[in-house]
Design a protein around this motif. Structure first.
Motif, PDB file in Angstrom:
ATOM      1  N   PHE A 104       1.453  -1.456   0.005  1.00  0.00           N
ATOM      2  CA  PHE A 104       0.274   0.037   0.494  1.00  0.00           C
ATOM      3  C   PHE A 104       0.742   1.696   0.339  1.00  0.00           C
ATOM      4  O   PHE A 104       0.486   2.147  -0.241  1.00  0.00           O
ATOM      5  CB  PHE A 104      -0.570   0.430   0.956  1.00  0.00           C
ATOM      6  N   THR A 139      -1.103   0.504  -6.266  1.00  0.00           N
ATOM      7  CA  THR A 139      -1.746  -0.295  -5.347  1.00  0.00           C
ATOM      8  C   THR A 139      -3.302   0.642  -4.956  1.00  0.00           C
ATOM      9  O   THR A 139      -4.291  -0.393  -5.058  1.00  0.00           O
ATOM     10  CB  THR A 139      -1.450  -0.990  -4.437  1.00  0.00           C
ATOM     11  N   ARG A 140      -3.336   1.446  -4.776  1.00  0.00           N
ATOM     12  CA  ARG A 140      -4.635   2.186  -4.050  1.00  0.00           C
ATOM     13  C   ARG A 140      -5.548   1.776  -5.696  1.00  0.00           C
ATOM     14  O   ARG A 140      -6.610   1.674  -5.259  1.00  0.00           O
ATOM     15  CB  ARG A 140      -4.561   3.802  -3.838  1.00  0.00           C
ATOM     16  N   TRP A 175      -6.615  -1.655  -5.870  1.00  0.00           N
ATOM     17  CA  TRP A 175      -7.672  -1.417  -4.734  1.00  0.00           C
ATOM     18  C   TRP A 175      -8.727  -1.397  -5.196  1.00  0.00           C
ATOM     19  O   TRP A 175      -9.996  -2.254  -4.226  1.00  0.00           O
ATOM     20  CB  TRP A 175      -6.708  -1.411  -3.240  1.00  0.00           C
ATOM     21  N   GLU A 180      -3.497   1.409   4.244  1.00  0.00           N
ATOM     22  CA  GLU A 180      -4.046   0.391   3.595  1.00  0.00           C
ATOM     23  C   GLU A 180      -5.946   1.196   4.551  1.00  0.00           C
ATOM     24  O   GLU A 180      -6.622   0.658   3.039  1.00  0.00           O
ATOM     25  CB  GLU A 180      -4.443  -1.367   4.251  1.00  0.00           C
ATOM     26  N   ALA A 238      -6.087   3.623   1.556  1.00  0.00           N
ATOM     27  CA  ALA A 238      -6.912   3.132   0.503  1.00  0.00           C
ATOM     28  C   ALA A 238      -8.075   3.005   0.659  1.00  0.00           C
ATOM     29  O   ALA A 238      -8.779   2.633  -0.093  1.00  0.00           O
ATOM     30  CB  ALA A 238      -5.398   1.997  -0.186  1.00  0.00           C
TER      31      ALA A 238
END
Length: 936
Positions: free
Chosen positions: A492, A497-498, A501, A581, A584
């Motif tokens: 994260f 990655t966001r 996700w 996390e 996100a």
């Protein structure tokens, strides 16, 4: 006495204050000139700190004198020096727990070795190996004025005993506000890892700070004083500063023993300074005393003698421990990053927490439904079984706002899937919840299955293709093991990655339109130590010093510290994993639903309140666990995460009917209220108990729902001002020393006192009532306390709630959900002071839209009572207020029976009881209408 006389006549002008910067050049010339007796700049330190004279004489602030006495630094400390250091002031020179410390090892570091076995009178925990008064440290070589404060260089002339000792440090001091000071110490030559927290920078230097700062030149140290009292808040000269590549240590004397914060731990609210060590390294473990738990919060609040308070925040995300000792004193030890301190001067506890949140960020405003009752268990077994529980709650008309599912809803415990057989009706369940004004929350773990028995698994395949997982030192995805088996871990810290996700959540939301997300196992948890291949040799996974972490290894039940992430190595980012996390996840929910996000996270770090709430982890169905939830909840209020609670009735183990009834009463007053338990245990939702217990649980939940307008307003104040929601008593009564250790009661805001039963087999409870008038919430009967412990009746169906004099609480007729309650009329409860005054407020909006306060889409009312007149003033209003009315006004503490009540000048019927409660019903006043009510 001879040594004291020598100190008085021989102490050089060691200390520079912040006012002395312009005179520094002159002072450099006089640096070796003794200060005349009676003019030592050190005198206020030992007077103001309240330390014993012997401690002062032998503390590190007297290093210059003791060096003259002993002939300077020359290896092992003279025994005469060592034995003179009081036990409580011995700062540990050999904190390694994996080593049996011998005289040879200790003296090899140039430290004192004095065995103090308990059998011969030594105190347990007193270090055998400790720093002598003249142990070498850094010297302040220069100090120059900057726009915001001062900058200088610290130089160490002799190497310390940890590898890669840094010889020259940069000191930056910024007087950011009149109540906030920023002190940073780092490598002068090479950049080091710093936490990427977006901290607002001061634009100009504080003009009238309520503190003064002095510097000891050699050895270097900070002495921070409160101007009006002279109290020394920090004195870092008591032990040497050490700054090596992987070992940073700084100590300070404390002005009192009343220390709070430093989470996450299971402990009393007030920490013991009897040689205790608190470790900060996120770890998946059932809450247990003395263990490092799920989050890391390097912040403490300290109450000074007299009731003033200050706070200290170390902005550092590396593995850390804080050693406490009865001097009183504190030592920070961390194994990376920089020493980046923010000090908050209050002067009262509430102000300290507000100032802390000005740095880390104020918490998000939750949706109203988040403050309702939540129900969950691991082990429903199917969506139909989950649905049956929801229907049973409705049948008994027990309030419930959200139904949750644990990992058993997933297909093979894989994220973003649901079991097509056992949970086939999950979409229909969610649709039904929404029709009834309820919400659905599901769990997600950061471990992404790396082996799918049925072929492709988009979350892993796509994450692998985009390179979004934590990698080994060889650049391959690090594989550990969690619930689905072998897993990779989302990185994260990578901005890409966001987006991945978000896409995963969008794909799942298209099938199961969830409303909130529960992010678990995000320390990150790993059923292996490190990875399937272990961890490579090296000083990241095996540092020169390992803090007192559970498992004695940084990789114990988590990933390797050497693992590579986009922003840095995991060694630096581990404690930030849950925060990243949460950010996100909250961002994704906003994009998916277009409403305020609801996220509950297990692992946390400072600023997490901006993105999520927290539950206190996998507790047990035991009475002591119920008690420990109170200091846990109150600690997270200090940490700026007000949306917090514990698993009501306990997660593991089977509860009893009595325990669960009492816990539901307490849990109804957690800011975040959820009943949750484990698989293979007896069900513990309210519907499964006897009619008497079920009714008691229902009644206390109805009480919570009646108080939602008050609770929601408290969260608004937390969001806008940084106020606490659940609050220790000492926050409101800092002059009352009895409150300092109280953690079996708590307040909502400043007004509502909660006194739960925390023991089995009793029908009464002892509660402390600070000086003043306190009213029974339910009846309005009053008690005038002089500051005393009172015995309260507490049959199994009753929770004691009391209103503080001078407060006005907005309440509402409760419904089965927060949405249903919103349409009901309000009842205002006025708790008059002996002077017949009271104050309160109400924040009201649609309960779910983004940024309603920032956009002006809200109503805000202020209520006042004085001289037999109640007024409702509308400071701001919007269309949301049009459909809500104030129906009833109950005034507690009306001493004389009135003969007439006037609403805006028009006479209204009323009732008056012998317990001095005046009630006026049928007001019918809209929230957008200002009005007054007078009783004559």
């Amino acid at each position: 006495m001879k040594l004291y006389q020598k100190l008085r006549t021989a102490v050089p002008r060691l200390v520079l204050s912040q006012e002395d910067e312009e005179e520094e050049e002159e002072e450099e010339e006089d640096a070796d000139t003794p200060t005349p007796t009676g003019h030592s700049r050190l005198a206020p330190w030992w007077v103001g700190s309240g330390l014993l004279l012997s401690a002062v004489l032998l503390s590190a602030v007297t290093v210059w004198v003791l060096r003259q006495v002993s002939g300077g630094w020359h290896g092992p400390a003279p025994p005469s020096q060592c034995h003179q250091v009081p036990e409580s002031h011995r700062f540990d020179c050999y904190p390694e727990r994996s080593v049996v410390v011998t005289r040879e090892l200790c003296e090899g570091r140039g430290c004192c070795f004095v065995e103090t076995p308990p059998a011969v009178g030594g105190t347990r925990g007193v270090p055998w190996c400790f720093y002598p008064p003249d142990f070498p440290s850094y010297a302040l070589q220069s100090l120059n004025q900057t726009a915001l404060g001062m900058a200088g260089l610290l130089v160490r002339r002799e190497k310390a005993y940890y590898p890669r000792d840094i010889g020259v440090l940069r000191l930056d001091v910024e007087l950011e506000t009149d109540t906030r000071l920023h002190v940073k110490i780092t490598d002068a030559a090479n950049p080091r890892y710093e936490v990427p927290l977006d901290v607002p920078r001061a634009k100009k230097r504080a003009e009238n700070p309520i503190y003064s700062l002095d510097f000891s030149k050699d050895p270097f140290g900070l002495l921070l004083r409160r101007r009006d009292t002279g109290t020394v808040l920090l004195n870092t000269t008591v032990a040497p500063l050490i700054f090596a590549d992987q070992f940073l240590q700084i100590s300070t004397a404390l002005p009192s023993r009343f220390l709070y914060g430093l989470g996450e731990h299971r402990s009393t609210l007030l920490h013991s300074l009897d040689w205790s060590t608190l470790t900060l390294w996120a770890r998946d473990v059932s809450p247990t005393e003395s263990f490092n738990l799920y989050g890391a919060h390097p912040f403490y609040l300290l109450l000074e003698e007299g009731g003033d308070a200050h706070g200290v925040f170390l902005l550092n995300s590396n593995a850390m421990e804080v050693a406490l000792q009865p001097a009183p004193a504190l030592t920070w030890r961390t194994i990376g990053g920089v020493l980046d301190f923010y000090i908050f001067l209050g002067p009262d506890p509430n102000a300290v927490i507000q100032q802390y949140q000005e740095v880390i960020g104020f918490p998000a405003m939750p949706p109203l439904w988040a403050l309702g009752f939540h129900l969950c268990r691991w082990g429903y077994g199917s969506s139909n079984e989950t649905w049956q529980t929801v229907r049973a709650m409705r049948n008994f008309q027990i309030p419930q706002d959200a139904q949750w599912n644990d990992i058993d809803y997933m297909d093979g415990y894989r994220d973003f899937t649901f079991d097509a057989q056992k949970f086939a009706s999950l979409p229909s369940l969610v649709e039904d919840l929404h029709k009834h004004g309820q919400h659905y929350v599901m769990i997600l773990d950061p471990g992404i299955s790396s082996t799918s028995p049925r072929g492709s698994y988009w979350p892993f395949d796509e994450g692998l293709r985009r390179g979004l997982f934590i990698n080994t030192t060889q650049g391959q995805p690090l594989i550990g093991q969690v619930w689905p088996g072998y897993t990779a871990f989302a990185d994260f810290s990578n901005v890409d990655t966001r987006q991945w996700w978000l896409e995963n959540l969008q794909r799942f939301h298209a099938h199961v339109p969830f409303d909130g997300v529960w992010i678990d196992m995000n320390e990150p948890s790993n059923f292996m130590d490190g990875s399937e291949e272990g961890c490579p040799p090296g000083e990241l996974d095996s540092p020169p010093y390992t803090p007192a972490v559970l498992g004695d290894s940084l990789s114990a039940k988590t990933v390797c510290a050497s693992a590579k992430q986009s922003a840095s190595v995991h060694y630096n980012l581990h404690n930030l994993y849950g925060l990243m996390e949460a950010e996100a996840t909250a961002s994704a929910l906003i994009q998916i639903r277009g409403k305020r996000p609801f996220v509950i996270s297990r692992s946390t770090f400072p600023s997490q309140g901006r993105y999520s709430g927290h539950w206190l982890g996998d507790n047990r169905s035991q009475w002591k666990d119920m008690y420990y939830s109170i200091p846990g909840m109150l600690s997270f209020s200090l940490f700026g995460i007000p949306l917090v609670g514990a698993d009501i009735c306990g997660f593991s183990g089977s509860t009893s009917e009595e325990l669960c009834t009492r816990w539901m009463q307490l849990g109804a007053f957690y800011p975040f209220s959820r009943n949750h338990n484990s698989q293979n245990e007896k069900a513990q939702d309210p519907t499964v108990f006897s009619p008497a217990a079920r009714t008691a649980m229902k009644d206390v939940l109805l009480t919570r729902y009646s108080l939602l307008p008050f609770l929601y307003t408290l969260f608004h104040r937390a969001h806008v001002h940084g106020d606490t929601v659940a609050r220790p008593l000492f926050f409101e009564f800092p002059q009352d020393t009895v409150t300092y250790g109280l953690d079996r009661q708590f307040l909502w805001g400043r007004s509502l006192l909660v006194t739960p039963v925390l023991e089995p087999g009793v029908d009464s409870v002892m509660g402390y009532f600070p000086r003043g008038v306190w009213y029974d919430f339910y009846t309005g009967s009053s008690v005038n306390s002089s500051g005393e412990m009172l015995k309260l009746s507490a049959p199994l169906e009753h929770l004691n709630l009391h209103l503080r004099e001078g407060s006005i609480l907005p309440t509402q007729k409760p419904g089965p959900t927060s949405k249903a309650s919103r349409g009901n009329p309000l009842r205002l409860i006025v708790a008059l002071s002996p002077g017949a005054t009271a104050w309160g407020d109400l924040f009201w909006d649609d309960g779910e839209s983004l940024d309603t306060f920032e956009r002006g889409s809200y109503s805000y009312l202020v209520f006042n009572a004085t001289e037999n007149v109640f007024t409702s003033s509308v400071l701001h209003t919007s269309t949301e207020a049009a459909s809500t009315t104030i129906g009833t006004l109950s005034i507690y503490g009306v001493r004389e029976p009135p003969h007439k009540v006037l609403l805006n000048g028009q006479e209204k019927p009323f009732s008056y009881l012998d317990n001095q409660v005046l009630t006026v019903s049928g007001l019918g006043m809209g929230l957008g209408q200002a009005f007054s009510l007078q009783w004559l």
